[in-house]
Design an enzyme around this catalytic site. Structure first.
Site, short mmCIF file in Angstrom:
data_model
loop_
_atom_site.label_atom_id
_atom_site.label_comp_id
_atom_site.label_asym_id
_atom_site.label_seq_id
_atom_site.Cartn_x
_atom_site.Cartn_y
_atom_site.Cartn_z
N GLU A 157 2.23 -4.96 13.17
CA GLU A 157 2.43 -5.41 11.78
C GLU A 157 3.82 -4.92 11.39
O GLU A 157 4.02 -3.74 11.16
CB GLU A 157 1.35 -4.84 10.86
CG GLU A 157 1.33 -5.50 9.48
CD GLU A 157 2.11 -4.73 8.43
OE1 GLU A 157 3.29 -5.09 8.19
OE2 GLU A 157 1.57 -3.77 7.86
N CYS A 207 5.92 -3.65 2.99
CA CYS A 207 6.19 -4.79 3.86
C CYS A 207 5.84 -6.10 3.17
O CYS A 207 6.51 -7.12 3.37
CB CYS A 207 5.40 -4.66 5.15
SG CYS A 207 5.91 -3.28 6.19
#
Length: 455
Positions: free
Chosen positions: A229, A263
């Site tokens: 990720e 993020c």
């Protein structure tokens, strides 16, 4: 022996030092983790769930203590640190309640007298985790890992080792068996030794694209599965029929939450031409009003970045974008105060090829982009090497869903900020990574999906 050093980014005060493991200590801990797996994999889902609920209770009991530790080590506001621990509690309870159903054998009718798919644990899973959500990022990997019957070892960021050891302590307090979770206080240069170790069967990483590429290459070299990720430059399309007051409220929070270090934060705002000026005006007013200050103060909207060097890198990106032709609307200057602070900043009139359009800006800097119509907005949103999250703001839900389906990302939300949820798979495409965490998909990443045929 080297040390990890924890420093308060709001005050630049030294918090603590933690001795890193020697090569011998590291190998000993990996062997112990593998030995723990041999018995842990034989426990029932009910046994695991019972311990998981105890862990949930420990998070609840120590919520404020853990929250303060996260705030001290990486600078997020206390309110957001508390919410982070509450999300950890949610994940514990979700998997305690649902793992037995998610990993239930799947009967498949064939010509065999019996054929089915079963899900079995693999072994020791390495997690390489970042500092921005020092408890939640680890919990997001760890809870499904343990509930599936695997065990976990953690390489956490050096500046949040206090949080890492607090998590290890919480697992022990919940009375999980020894070594089912181990914090490995090591540097990045020791990660390869962990991945290549025979005890380790897979690795998951949350972090930057360069870190992801390095770990993926090592995992591939040693034939270990990986889930990544990575970063994002999430686009949020603002259509002409959006409620601008509500949209700019959400945009302000989306760009400043976690001090801009997320993020899946809203990063690129792609606004249709007919509402572009109105959006800029309303957004600028709200970003300007958001108070930057001590993360311990209740009226602080956002605090410092996690480290001085990260603040300085962000400022260089802002200066580069301006030199490339971007327009500075707000902020953009390092304040004269101690701490890794950077003001809420807005850059506008951005185009592909500019730093703030192409790259991830990990801090309180918003990129605003003009689009002549919906089709161009979608094209601009997809003009990115990233593909983690995306959003659409519109008063027409049907239209918003239609646009969302055209955006190239692993997660797309209409009239809401992208957020992870244990009930839904989470992850990205392109250079934002591969594989999924959370929900059914996440827990099945690190199991042996095994076909059994009986004639």
């Amino acid at each position: 022996m080297s040390k990890s050093i924890s420093t308060n980014p709001a005050t630049e005060e030294h918090i603590a030092e933690y001795e890193r493991l020697t090569e011998h200590q590291l190998k000993t801990k990996l062997v112990a983790a593998n030995e723990a797996f041999q018995s842990w994999k034989k426990t029932s889902y009910d046994e695991r769930a019972k311990l998981m609920r105890k862990l949930s209770d420990i998070f609840e009991k120590n919520k404020n203590t853990y929250a303060l530790l996260a705030t001290q080590e990486m600078g997020k506001t206390l309110e957001q640190s508390v919410k982070e621990i509450e999300k950890c509690i949610w994940i514990c309870n979700y998997y305690a309640d649902n793992t037995s159903k998610i990993l239930e054998d799947t009967i498949v009718k064939t010509e065999a007298s019996k054929s089915y798919v079963t899900y079995q644990p693999l072994g020791v899973i390495l997690a390489v985790m970042p500092w921005n959500f020092p408890f939640y990022q680890v919990v997001r990997f760890l809870i499904p890992t343990l509930m599936a019957g695997n065990v976990g070892v953690l390489k956490h960021a050096s500046n949040v080792q206090g949080c890492a050891f607090a998590l290890e302590s919480a697992i022990k307090q919940a009375e999980f068996p020894d070594a089912v979770f181990t914090n490995l206080n090591i540097g990045s240069n020791a990660v390869e030794a962990v991945i290549k170790h025979d005890a380790v069967v897979a690795v998951t990483l949350t972090g930057s694209a360069p870190a992801g590429k390095a770990v993926a290459a090592l995992a591939g070299k040693h034939l270990k599965k990986s889930v990544l990720e990575l970063g994002g430059s999430d686009p949020y399309i603002i259509l002409e029929d959006a409620d601008l007051d509500e949209t700019t409220d959400i945009a302000t929070y989306g760009r400043l939450q976690n001090n801009g270090q997320t993020c899946i934060a809203a990063k690129r705002f792609i606004v249709l031409d007919e509402v572009y000026d109105d959006f800029i005006n309303a957004f600028t007013k709200k970003m300007k009003e958001a108070k930057m200050g001590s993360p311990k103060d209740s009226d602080t909207y956002y605090g410092p970045l996690a480290r001085i060097d990260l603040r300085d890198e962000l400022h260089e990106q802002v200066k580069k974008t301006i030199a490339q032709g971007g327009k500075l609307i707000l902020g953009g200057e390092i304040p004269e105060r101690s701490g890794a602070y950077y003001p809420a900043t807005i850059l506008s009139e951005l185009k592909p090829g500019m730093e703030a359009f192409d790259e991830e800006l990990f801090g309180p800097v918003a990129s605003v982009i003009r689009a002549k119509d919906e089709a161009e907005a979608i094209a601009l949103a997809n003009t990115s090497k990233f593909g983690l999250g995306a959003g659409v703001f519109t008063s027409n839900k049907t239209r918003g869903e239609k646009v969302a389906l055209q955006l190239e990302s692993g997660n797309c939300f209409v009239n809401k900020l992208v957020a992870s949820d244990p009930r839904l798979p989470f992850g990205g495409i392109k250079t934002s990574g591969y594989g999924r965490e959370l929900a059914d998909n996440g827990i099945k990443e690190f199991v042996n999906t095994k076909t059994v045929w009986v004639n």
